[in-house]
Scaffold this motif. Structure first.
Motif, PDB file in Angstrom:
ATOM      1  N   ASN A  51       0.841  -1.200   0.000  1.00  0.00           N
ATOM      2  CA  ASN A  51       0.000   0.000   0.000  1.00  0.00           C
ATOM      3  C   ASN A  51       0.874   1.247   0.000  1.00  0.00           C
ATOM      4  OD1 ASN A  51      -2.313   1.735   0.327  1.00  0.00           O
ATOM      5  ND2 ASN A  51      -1.767   1.884   2.496  1.00  0.00           N
ATOM      6  N   ARG A  52       1.859   1.254   0.883  1.00  0.00           N
ATOM      7  CA  ARG A  52       2.680   2.463   1.027  1.00  0.00           C
ATOM      8  C   ARG A  52       3.597   2.682  -0.179  1.00  0.00           C
ATOM      9  NH1 ARG A  52       3.486   5.013   5.378  1.00  0.00           N
ATOM     10  NH2 ARG A  52       3.868   6.538   3.761  1.00  0.00           N
ATOM     11  N   ILE A  53       4.130   1.590  -0.722  1.00  0.00           N
ATOM     12  CA  ILE A  53       5.020   1.728  -1.887  1.00  0.00           C
ATOM     13  C   ILE A  53       4.208   2.175  -3.102  1.00  0.00           C
ATOM     14  CG2 ILE A  53       6.489   0.453  -3.515  1.00  0.00           C
ATOM     15  CD1 ILE A  53       7.382  -1.287  -1.046  1.00  0.00           C
ATOM     16  N   SER A  54       3.039   1.555  -3.294  1.00  0.00           N
ATOM     17  CA  SER A  54       2.198   1.899  -4.445  1.00  0.00           C
ATOM     18  C   SER A  54       1.725   3.351  -4.356  1.00  0.00           C
ATOM     19  CB  SER A  54       1.007   0.944  -4.499  1.00  0.00           C
ATOM     20  OG  SER A  54       0.333   1.080  -5.722  1.00  0.00           O
ATOM     21  N   GLU A  55       1.303   3.728  -3.165  1.00  0.00           N
ATOM     22  CA  GLU A  55       0.850   5.114  -2.936  1.00  0.00           C
ATOM     23  C   GLU A  55       1.982   6.095  -3.295  1.00  0.00           C
ATOM     24  OE1 GLU A  55      -0.359   5.626   1.229  1.00  0.00           O
ATOM     25  OE2 GLU A  55       1.064   7.284   1.246  1.00  0.00           O
ATOM     26  N   TYR A  56       3.185   5.792  -2.851  1.00  0.00           N
ATOM     27  CA  TYR A  56       4.339   6.665  -3.105  1.00  0.00           C
ATOM     28  C   TYR A  56       4.562   6.812  -4.615  1.00  0.00           C
ATOM     29  CZ  TYR A  56       9.203   8.259  -3.001  1.00  0.00           C
ATOM     30  OH  TYR A  56      10.357   8.975  -3.197  1.00  0.00           O
ATOM     31  N   ILE A  57       4.537   5.686  -5.325  1.00  0.00           N
ATOM     32  CA  ILE A  57       4.808   5.726  -6.768  1.00  0.00           C
ATOM     33  C   ILE A  57       3.674   6.439  -7.512  1.00  0.00           C
ATOM     34  CG2 ILE A  57       5.124   4.301  -8.841  1.00  0.00           C
ATOM     35  CD1 ILE A  57       6.608   2.271  -7.038  1.00  0.00           C
ATOM     36  N   PHE A  58       2.424   6.164  -7.138  1.00  0.00           N
ATOM     37  CA  PHE A  58       1.297   6.827  -7.811  1.00  0.00           C
ATOM     38  C   PHE A  58       1.345   8.346  -7.588  1.00  0.00           C
ATOM     39  CE2 PHE A  58      -2.145   3.990  -9.582  1.00  0.00           C
ATOM     40  CZ  PHE A  58      -1.368   2.846  -9.633  1.00  0.00           C
ATOM     41  N   ILE A  59       1.704   8.774  -6.390  1.00  0.00           N
ATOM     42  CA  ILE A  59       1.790  10.223  -6.129  1.00  0.00           C
ATOM     43  C   ILE A  59       2.883  10.833  -7.005  1.00  0.00           C
ATOM     44  CG2 ILE A  59       2.446  11.955  -4.397  1.00  0.00           C
ATOM     45  CD1 ILE A  59       0.919  10.219  -2.321  1.00  0.00           C
ATOM     46  N   LYS A  60       4.034  10.191  -7.060  1.00  0.00           N
ATOM     47  CA  LYS A  60       5.146  10.698  -7.882  1.00  0.00           C
ATOM     48  C   LYS A  60       4.738  10.744  -9.356  1.00  0.00           C
ATOM     49  CE  LYS A  60       8.534  11.204  -4.912  1.00  0.00           C
ATOM     50  NZ  LYS A  60       8.658  12.588  -4.482  1.00  0.00           N
ATOM     51  N   LEU A  61       4.067   9.691  -9.831  1.00  0.00           N
ATOM     52  CA  LEU A  61       3.644   9.673 -11.238  1.00  0.00           C
ATOM     53  C   LEU A  61       2.633  10.799 -11.498  1.00  0.00           C
ATOM     54  CD1 LEU A  61       3.341   5.822 -11.862  1.00  0.00           C
ATOM     55  CD2 LEU A  61       4.988   7.379 -12.930  1.00  0.00           C
ATOM     56  N   GLY A  62       1.748  11.026 -10.535  1.00  0.00           N
ATOM     57  CA  GLY A  62       0.788  12.132 -10.651  1.00  0.00           C
ATOM     58  C   GLY A  62       1.520  13.467 -10.781  1.00  0.00           C
ATOM     59  N   GLU A  63       2.621  13.581 -10.059  1.00  0.00           N
ATOM     60  CA  GLU A  63       3.382  14.838 -10.082  1.00  0.00           C
ATOM     61  C   GLU A  63       4.045  15.107 -11.430  1.00  0.00           C
ATOM     62  OE1 GLU A  63       4.328  14.950  -5.282  1.00  0.00           O
ATOM     63  OE2 GLU A  63       5.948  14.492  -6.666  1.00  0.00           O
ATOM     64  N   ILE A  64       4.285  14.053 -12.223  1.00  0.00           N
ATOM     65  CA  ILE A  64       4.831  14.314 -13.577  1.00  0.00           C
ATOM     66  C   ILE A  64       3.728  14.281 -14.635  1.00  0.00           C
ATOM     67  CG2 ILE A  64       7.183  13.527 -13.020  1.00  0.00           C
ATOM     68  CD1 ILE A  64       6.298  11.032 -14.969  1.00  0.00           C
ATOM     69  N   GLY A  65       2.476  14.282 -14.188  1.00  0.00           N
ATOM     70  CA  GLY A  65       1.360  14.439 -15.133  1.00  0.00           C
ATOM     71  C   GLY A  65       0.748  13.160 -15.658  1.00  0.00           C
ATOM     72  N   ILE A  66       1.053  12.029 -15.012  1.00  0.00           N
ATOM     73  CA  ILE A  66       0.389  10.775 -15.408  1.00  0.00           C
ATOM     74  C   ILE A  66      -0.957  10.729 -14.681  1.00  0.00           C
ATOM     75  CG2 ILE A  66       0.494   8.227 -15.316  1.00  0.00           C
ATOM     76  CD1 ILE A  66       2.772   9.245 -17.009  1.00  0.00           C
ATOM     77  N   PRO A  67      -2.076  10.643 -15.412  1.00  0.00           N
ATOM     78  CA  PRO A  67      -3.367  10.560 -14.724  1.00  0.00           C
ATOM     79  C   PRO A  67      -3.509   9.205 -14.020  1.00  0.00           C
ATOM     80  CG  PRO A  67      -3.675  10.374 -17.101  1.00  0.00           C
ATOM     81  CD  PRO A  67      -2.206  10.584 -16.880  1.00  0.00           C
ATOM     82  N   THR A  68      -3.899   9.228 -12.754  1.00  0.00           N
ATOM     83  CA  THR A  68      -4.062   7.972 -12.006  1.00  0.00           C
ATOM     84  C   THR A  68      -5.390   7.978 -11.254  1.00  0.00           C
ATOM     85  OG1 THR A  68      -3.237   8.453  -9.772  1.00  0.00           O
ATOM     86  CG2 THR A  68      -1.574   8.148 -11.487  1.00  0.00           C
ATOM     87  N   HIS A  69      -5.764   6.798 -10.758  1.00  0.00           N
ATOM     88  CA  HIS A  69      -7.011   6.679  -9.990  1.00  0.00           C
ATOM     89  C   HIS A  69      -6.830   7.099  -8.533  1.00  0.00           C
ATOM     90  CE1 HIS A  69      -6.334   2.299  -8.330  1.00  0.00           C
ATOM     91  NE2 HIS A  69      -5.315   3.091  -8.098  1.00  0.00           N
ATOM     92  N   ALA A 153       1.745   4.915 -24.813  1.00  0.00           N
ATOM     93  CA  ALA A 153       2.538   6.122 -24.527  1.00  0.00           C
ATOM     94  C   ALA A 153       2.691   6.302 -23.017  1.00  0.00           C
ATOM     95  CB  ALA A 153       1.864   7.346 -25.154  1.00  0.00           C
ATOM     96  N   LEU A 154       1.607   6.101 -22.282  1.00  0.00           N
ATOM     97  CA  LEU A 154       1.672   6.248 -20.820  1.00  0.00           C
ATOM     98  C   LEU A 154       2.594   5.189 -20.216  1.00  0.00           C
ATOM     99  CD1 LEU A 154      -2.079   6.992 -19.958  1.00  0.00           C
ATOM    100  CD2 LEU A 154      -0.154   8.564 -19.654  1.00  0.00           C
ATOM    101  N   ALA A 155       2.489   3.946 -20.718  1.00  0.00           N
ATOM    102  CA  ALA A 155       3.318   2.859 -20.177  1.00  0.00           C
ATOM    103  C   ALA A 155       4.802   3.191 -20.345  1.00  0.00           C
ATOM    104  CB  ALA A 155       2.967   1.547 -20.873  1.00  0.00           C
ATOM    105  N   LEU A 156       5.169   3.752 -21.488  1.00  0.00           N
ATOM    106  CA  LEU A 156       6.588   4.074 -21.722  1.00  0.00           C
ATOM    107  C   LEU A 156       7.052   5.244 -20.852  1.00  0.00           C
ATOM    108  CD1 LEU A 156       6.765   3.478 -25.579  1.00  0.00           C
ATOM    109  CD2 LEU A 156       7.815   2.083 -23.773  1.00  0.00           C
ATOM    110  N   ARG A 157       6.172   6.212 -20.645  1.00  0.00           N
ATOM    111  CA  ARG A 157       6.529   7.330 -19.736  1.00  0.00           C
ATOM    112  C   ARG A 157       6.691   6.825 -18.315  1.00  0.00           C
ATOM    113  NH1 ARG A 157       2.713  12.207 -19.540  1.00  0.00           N
ATOM    114  NH2 ARG A 157       4.329  13.045 -18.176  1.00  0.00           N
TER     115      ARG A 157
END
Ligand code: UDP
Length: 256
Positions: A51-69, A153-157
């Motif tokens: 949970n904590r690792i996934s949350e960390y990565i999703f937040i970081k990805l959100g910060e570079i503009g990857i739309p997430t749930h 495109a998203l997967a490669l980013r």
């Protein structure tokens, strides 16, 4: 807590109805499964770490503009997410030969790929998630050609970002699996990254020693899963070592 309506239960997670329409609570269990549930165990502490690792990565990805749930962290095992219609595909991105690719093509595990490879697997447990081509996906309507272009495109980013993130903490991102969903925003369908990104869904090898820090430890009975996931969390800065004199073992840092 127990009154919450369970919307879906998978191998490693439960989805509960969220506090508002269009939201869900994603709960990470301690169950470890492999080979389509043929191997199953309870690994205490795995859910919290994922949970904590996934949350960390999703937040970081959100910060570079990857739309997430991802909406927000709730507690050590749960996060609030937006409800999305999951595209029935597992998207695997590979940087190094391993796992099913090594087996299928008779290649040696650990060989660096000349370029990143994106593969699609159709999500169907009863068929063991078969590898499919873009033609199958569009012909059977699992995703439109436009959606597939976006997913690719998203997967490669995501791969580029995660390679750098893990390289910075001495880890080689060998491969990983992601899933995407559709949600309606301003009357438009939007593709968002869904599910999780954790050592359950990635292959992570220590750069120096090649030591595995991922679910292959469980799949192949190679060692202590929780210690390895703790190591990943520690290197990401999510897990802090106890101060001298503290009675307990390592503690996870609260996210908010
Ligand atoms: N993977 C996953 N869920 C699956 C299948 C694969 O998370 O149902 C991840 C796996 O952890 C690895 C990557 O996708 O990081 C590629 O897996 P592979 O195709 O090599 O299959 P495996 O060897 O895991 O059967």
């Amino acid at each position: 807590m127990s009154r919450r309506r369970r919307v879906y239960e998978g191998k490693a997670k439960i989805l509960y109805e969220g506090p508002e329409p269009g939201t869900l609570i994603q709960h990470f269990k301690d169950d470890a499964t492999a080979f389509n549930k043929k191997k199953h165990d309870i690994v205490e502490g795995k859910g919290v770490l994922n949970n904590r690792i996934s949350e960390y990565i999703f937040i970081k990805l959100g910060e570079i503009g990857i739309p997430t749930h991802f909406v927000k962290a709730l507690n050590m095992r749960e996060q609030l997410i937006r409800e999305a219609e999951i595209i029935p595909l597992e998207i695997v991105v590979r940087n190094v030969v391993a796992g099913s690719l090594a087996e299928r093509l008779g290649m040696e595990e650990g060989t660096q790929l000349p370029r990143s490879i994106v593969e699609f697997y159709y999500k169907a447990d009863e068929l063991d998630d078969p590898l499919v081509a873009e033609e199958h996906i569009t012909a059977f309507g699992w995703a439109t050609p436009q959606e597939l272009d976006e997913v690719m495109a998203l997967a490669l980013r995501i791969n580029d970002f995660m390679c750098g993130l893990f390289l910075g903490i001495g880890i080689r991102l060998v491969d990983f699996k992601i899933e995407f969903g559709r949600l309606i925003e301003n009357e438009m369908i939007r593709i968002v990254l869904a599910d999780e990104i954790s050592p359950d869904s990635c292959r992570l090898w220590d750069i120096e020693t090649n030591k595995k820090l991922d679910k292959d430890l469980f799949r192949r009975d190679l060692g202590n899963l929780v210690e390895a996931y703790q190591e990943v969390a520690r290197r990401l800065g999510i897990l802090v070592d106890p101060r001298p004199g503290d009675a307990k073992g390592p503690v996870l840092v609260q996210s908010n």
